[in-house]
Design a protein around this motif. Structure first.
Motif, PDB file in Angstrom:
ATOM      1  N   GLN A 121       0.841  -1.205   0.000  1.00  0.00           N
ATOM      2  CA  GLN A 121       0.000   0.000   0.000  1.00  0.00           C
ATOM      3  C   GLN A 121       0.871   1.249   0.000  1.00  0.00           C
ATOM      4  O   GLN A 121       0.592   2.220  -0.691  1.00  0.00           O
ATOM      5  CB  GLN A 121      -0.917  -0.022   1.205  1.00  0.00           C
ATOM      6  N   LYS A 122       1.943   1.196   0.806  1.00  0.00           N
ATOM      7  CA  LYS A 122       2.846   2.358   0.874  1.00  0.00           C
ATOM      8  C   LYS A 122       3.560   2.579  -0.445  1.00  0.00           C
ATOM      9  O   LYS A 122       3.709   3.696  -0.923  1.00  0.00           O
ATOM     10  CB  LYS A 122       3.857   2.100   1.993  1.00  0.00           C
ATOM     11  N   LEU A 123       3.951   1.432  -1.074  1.00  0.00           N
ATOM     12  CA  LEU A 123       4.623   1.559  -2.381  1.00  0.00           C
ATOM     13  C   LEU A 123       3.670   2.109  -3.436  1.00  0.00           C
ATOM     14  O   LEU A 123       4.057   2.900  -4.307  1.00  0.00           O
ATOM     15  CB  LEU A 123       5.168   0.175  -2.811  1.00  0.00           C
ATOM     16  N   SER A 124       2.423   1.681  -3.342  1.00  0.00           N
ATOM     17  CA  SER A 124       1.403   2.208  -4.279  1.00  0.00           C
ATOM     18  C   SER A 124       1.203   3.716  -4.095  1.00  0.00           C
ATOM     19  O   SER A 124       1.084   4.477  -5.058  1.00  0.00           O
ATOM     20  CB  SER A 124       0.070   1.470  -4.071  1.00  0.00           C
ATOM     21  N   GLN A 125       1.175   4.049  -2.798  1.00  0.00           N
ATOM     22  CA  GLN A 125       1.035   5.495  -2.511  1.00  0.00           C
ATOM     23  C   GLN A 125       2.221   6.276  -3.045  1.00  0.00           C
ATOM     24  O   GLN A 125       2.079   7.370  -3.605  1.00  0.00           O
ATOM     25  CB  GLN A 125       0.873   5.707  -1.018  1.00  0.00           C
ATOM     26  N   ILE A 126       3.406   5.676  -2.861  1.00  0.00           N
ATOM     27  CA  ILE A 126       4.616   6.358  -3.351  1.00  0.00           C
ATOM     28  C   ILE A 126       4.600   6.450  -4.867  1.00  0.00           C
ATOM     29  O   ILE A 126       4.899   7.502  -5.466  1.00  0.00           O
ATOM     30  CB  ILE A 126       5.878   5.614  -2.872  1.00  0.00           C
ATOM     31  N   ALA A 127       4.154   5.362  -5.520  1.00  0.00           N
ATOM     32  CA  ALA A 127       4.098   5.356  -6.996  1.00  0.00           C
ATOM     33  C   ALA A 127       3.083   6.370  -7.500  1.00  0.00           C
ATOM     34  O   ALA A 127       3.314   7.104  -8.483  1.00  0.00           O
ATOM     35  CB  ALA A 127       3.751   3.943  -7.504  1.00  0.00           C
ATOM     36  N   GLU A 128       1.935   6.379  -6.781  1.00  0.00           N
ATOM     37  CA  GLU A 128       0.895   7.346  -7.192  1.00  0.00           C
ATOM     38  C   GLU A 128       1.378   8.774  -6.967  1.00  0.00           C
ATOM     39  O   GLU A 128       1.141   9.668  -7.782  1.00  0.00           O
ATOM     40  CB  GLU A 128      -0.380   7.085  -6.417  1.00  0.00           C
ATOM     41  N   SER A 129       2.084   8.937  -5.862  1.00  0.00           N
ATOM     42  CA  SER A 129       2.620  10.279  -5.562  1.00  0.00           C
ATOM     43  C   SER A 129       3.627  10.696  -6.622  1.00  0.00           C
ATOM     44  O   SER A 129       3.631  11.838  -7.081  1.00  0.00           O
ATOM     45  CB  SER A 129       3.264  10.253  -4.179  1.00  0.00           C
ATOM     46  N   GLU A 130       4.480   9.734  -7.007  1.00  0.00           N
ATOM     47  CA  GLU A 130       5.438  10.048  -8.078  1.00  0.00           C
ATOM     48  C   GLU A 130       4.725  10.360  -9.393  1.00  0.00           C
ATOM     49  O   GLU A 130       5.117  11.256 -10.149  1.00  0.00           O
ATOM     50  CB  GLU A 130       6.418   8.865  -8.224  1.00  0.00           C
ATOM     51  N   HIS A 131       3.647   9.598  -9.640  1.00  0.00           N
ATOM     52  CA  HIS A 131       2.866   9.824 -10.880  1.00  0.00           C
ATOM     53  C   HIS A 131       2.244  11.239 -10.878  1.00  0.00           C
ATOM     54  O   HIS A 131       2.291  11.970 -11.887  1.00  0.00           O
ATOM     55  CB  HIS A 131       1.789   8.757 -11.014  1.00  0.00           C
TER      56      HIS A 131
END
Length: 613
Positions: free
Chosen positions: A22-32
């Motif tokens: 979930q944290k990685l997804s959040q980080i990926a979404e944040s990067e996106h």
């Protein structure tokens, strides 16, 4: 039920993995999101740069265009703008009036109107409109109705409607009538002075008379001004220079007297019609300065209707046509002989009725028996033979020089147009043949204008001076003050005053006892000389049966001042002579002159004795 430690551990591990995922997804979404925002910011920057680039280039283009318009083409564009905003106007200036010496109006500009009719705008029937305006315009009702029915609009009914008729038509308040004002030259005296005035054409240019020769004096100098125009094209008079519409009140004043002019025309017309003559003329001159008090030719024309006149009438033949003066030139030859001392007033000559000169026989006009005559009687009886003998006493070169001094063969210096030079044979031809001086002695073999003959007789009337015949007195204002007076040539002394007076007194006997009795006026001393000359042919020789009759008078004898000439071309009838045709005209003119100039009666003198008695 209790979970096993391994199961609990497995579940915790799954939870940790999920949280990590979930944290990685959040980080990926944040990067996106970050990359998306960064891209949008970059796009905005690019757009701003593009817009700024466009503004910069547009500004540069606009600046270049402004530079081109204001610096490179500024002067030219400013001039175009001024031309669009300004208009050149030269206000209409009426031609100056012409008046006689007493300020009676002879010619003036007056407003006239072009009348256009538009039948489609009539609020009444064409028949009703025609019945209303026909009596005012002196037109036929049926003709007007036919004209109205020929076209729906824009029919020119007249181009010269007088102001008084215009006022009457305007008062009817009719729809469909359009009036356009203009100015037209008007001659209130009609043909009275047409021979001097001439006329003005549709372009307002003088075509004859003083209207032609004095164009510069008659045209007022109109000032051309530049006025601003408003956006709707209306003129802005506030920007007009002060006084630009001002017109002077100067008038061209002539030396003519309309009373003498009328008397001369009446008397001349009567004789021309009575003797069915080709034409006639009268000239009255004040010999003190050459002022022409009357100048009339018949037939004449009405300058208000010049288009209806014969073209030949526009040239004043008294100024522009040559003729052989005949016996009216004899007094001048007597003066030449007296001035040269070859005769004395009391000399006596034999007159056998004929005289041979070279191979020619010269006769008197009337047959008479052999007799002796003094100088005055030679004039009284108009003796050709006596005149030949007188001139034969002069050497030919001397006689020729005197003719040139008188102005023969030259133009008269006058302010009337179309003057022509007289004709005189060359000196070699004249002096080498005895017949030339002989025929010149009685007024044949040379030619001049009637005006020039009056000028020469003026030298007898004023003490021997050759003056300049003229009709222009000058430019005068409403208060009678002269603003311009023409400079005339200085009079030339031709004869002595003694010689001139002797000849005038001899001419008096022509009226008292000779061929000029028809010009006698009780109580007045009048000198005169008749003339009945053969009419020269343009092809050489003389026209058979054609003659020019004339009479020239000088008065008053005791103090000579006025010269009056009447000349009638080709009168018909057996009794058509200078003494019967022209002398009565001169008498009528002199009677009017006496009243106008208030000439007092003179004292009679004793007649010159007749050597035959």
């Amino acid at each position: 039920m209790h979970k096993s430690p391994s199961r609990i551990k497995f579940q915790n591990l799954r939870k940790l993995k999920f949280k990590k995922h979930q944290k990685l997804s959040q980080i990926a979404e944040s990067e996106h999101q970050h990359r998306k925002i960064t891209g949008e910011v970059a796009n905005i920057k690019n757009r701003l740069l593009t817009v700024w680039a466009i503004f910069i280039f547009a500004g540069l283009g606009l600046g270049f265009k402004l530079y081109q318009l204001q610096i490179i083409s500024g002067t030219k564009l400013a001039e175009r703008a001024r031309n669009q905003q300004m208009v050149n106007i030269r206000p209409f200036m009426p031609r100056r009036p012409i008046v006689d010496r007493n300020k009676n109006v002879l010619a003036i500009d007056r407003p006239v109107y072009s009348l256009y009719v538009h039948p489609k705008l009539f609020n009444q029937s064409p028949e009703e409109i025609a019945e209303l305006i026909a009596p005012i315009m002196d037109r036929n009702v049926a003709d007007l109705v036919r004209i109205f029915n020929s076209k729906r609009s824009g029919i020119l009914l007249t181009s010269s409607l007088p102001e008084e008729i215009y006022s009457r038509l305007i008062s009817l308040r009719l729809n469909g009538l359009e009036f356009i004002q203009k100015y037209s030259r008007f001659y209130p005296q009609n043909d009275l002075a047409a021979d001097v005035l001439g006329y003005v054409n549709l372009d307002r240019r003088g075509q004859a008379g003083v209207e032609y020769s004095q164009e510069k004096l008659l045209e007022r100098a109109g000032q051309t001004v530049r006025l601003s125009r408003a956006g709707n094209g209306a003129l802005m008079p506030d920007h007009a220079p002060q006084g630009f519409l001002h017109s002077d009140d100067l008038q061209l004043q002539l030396t003519l007297d309309h009373r003498l002019q009328r008397a001369a025309r009446t008397a001349l017309k009567e004789q021309v019609e009575k003797y069915k003559a080709h034409r006639g003329g009268v000239i009255v001159m004040d010999a003190t300065d050459g002022s022409l008090l009357a100048l009339v030719s018949q037939p004449s024309y009405n300058p208000n209707e010049y288009s209806k006149a014969d073209l030949s009438l526009f040239k004043n033949w008294l100024v522009a046509d040559l003729y052989e003066p005949g016996s009216t030139f004899k007094p001048l030859n007597i003066a030449i002989a007296l001035e040269n001392g070859v005769i004395q007033p009391d000399d006596v000559f034999d007159d056998p009725g004929t005289i041979k000169v070279a191979d020619r026989i010269i006769k008197n006009a009337e047959r008479n028996s052999f007799r002796q005559m003094n100088i005055a009687q030679i004039l009284q009886q108009s003796s050709n033979v006596g005149m030949v003998q007188i001139i034969q006493r002069l050497k030919n070169p001397i006689y020729y020089n005197w003719l040139e001094r008188l102005g023969l063969g030259q133009k008269v210096d006058t302010d009337l147009p179309f003057e022509v030079s007289g004709r005189l044979k060359s000196q070699e031809e004249f002096t080498s043949s005895p017949i030339e001086p002989a025929t010149t002695s009685f007024g044949q073999g040379f030619s001049l204008t009637p005006l020039q003959l009056v000028q020469m007789h003026g030298a007898l009337a004023n003490g021997g001076k050759l003056v300049t015949p003229h009709v222009i007195r000058g430019l005068v204002d409403g208060n009678g003050q002269m603003h311009y007076v023409p400079q005339l040539p200085t009079p030339r002394q031709i004869f002595s005053s003694t010689t001139a007076q002797k000849v005038v007194e001899m001419m008096e006997t022509v009226v008292d006892e000779g061929t000029g009795k028809a010009s006698q006026i009780p109580g007045y001393r009048i000198a005169g000389k008749t003339g009945t000359a053969q009419k020269a042919s343009p092809n050489g020789g003389y026209i058979k049966g054609a003659r020019i009759t004339s009479f020239v008078a000088i008065l008053p004898v005791e103090s000579p001042r006025y010269v009056v000439l009447a000349i009638v071309d080709e009168p018909q009838g057996a009794n058509a002579y200078g003494g019967t045709v022209a002398a009565p005209i001169v008498k009528s003119v002199i009677e009017a002159l006496i009243k106008v100039e208030q000439i007092p009666p003179g004292k009679a003198i004793q007649p010159i004795p007749n050597p035959n008695q």
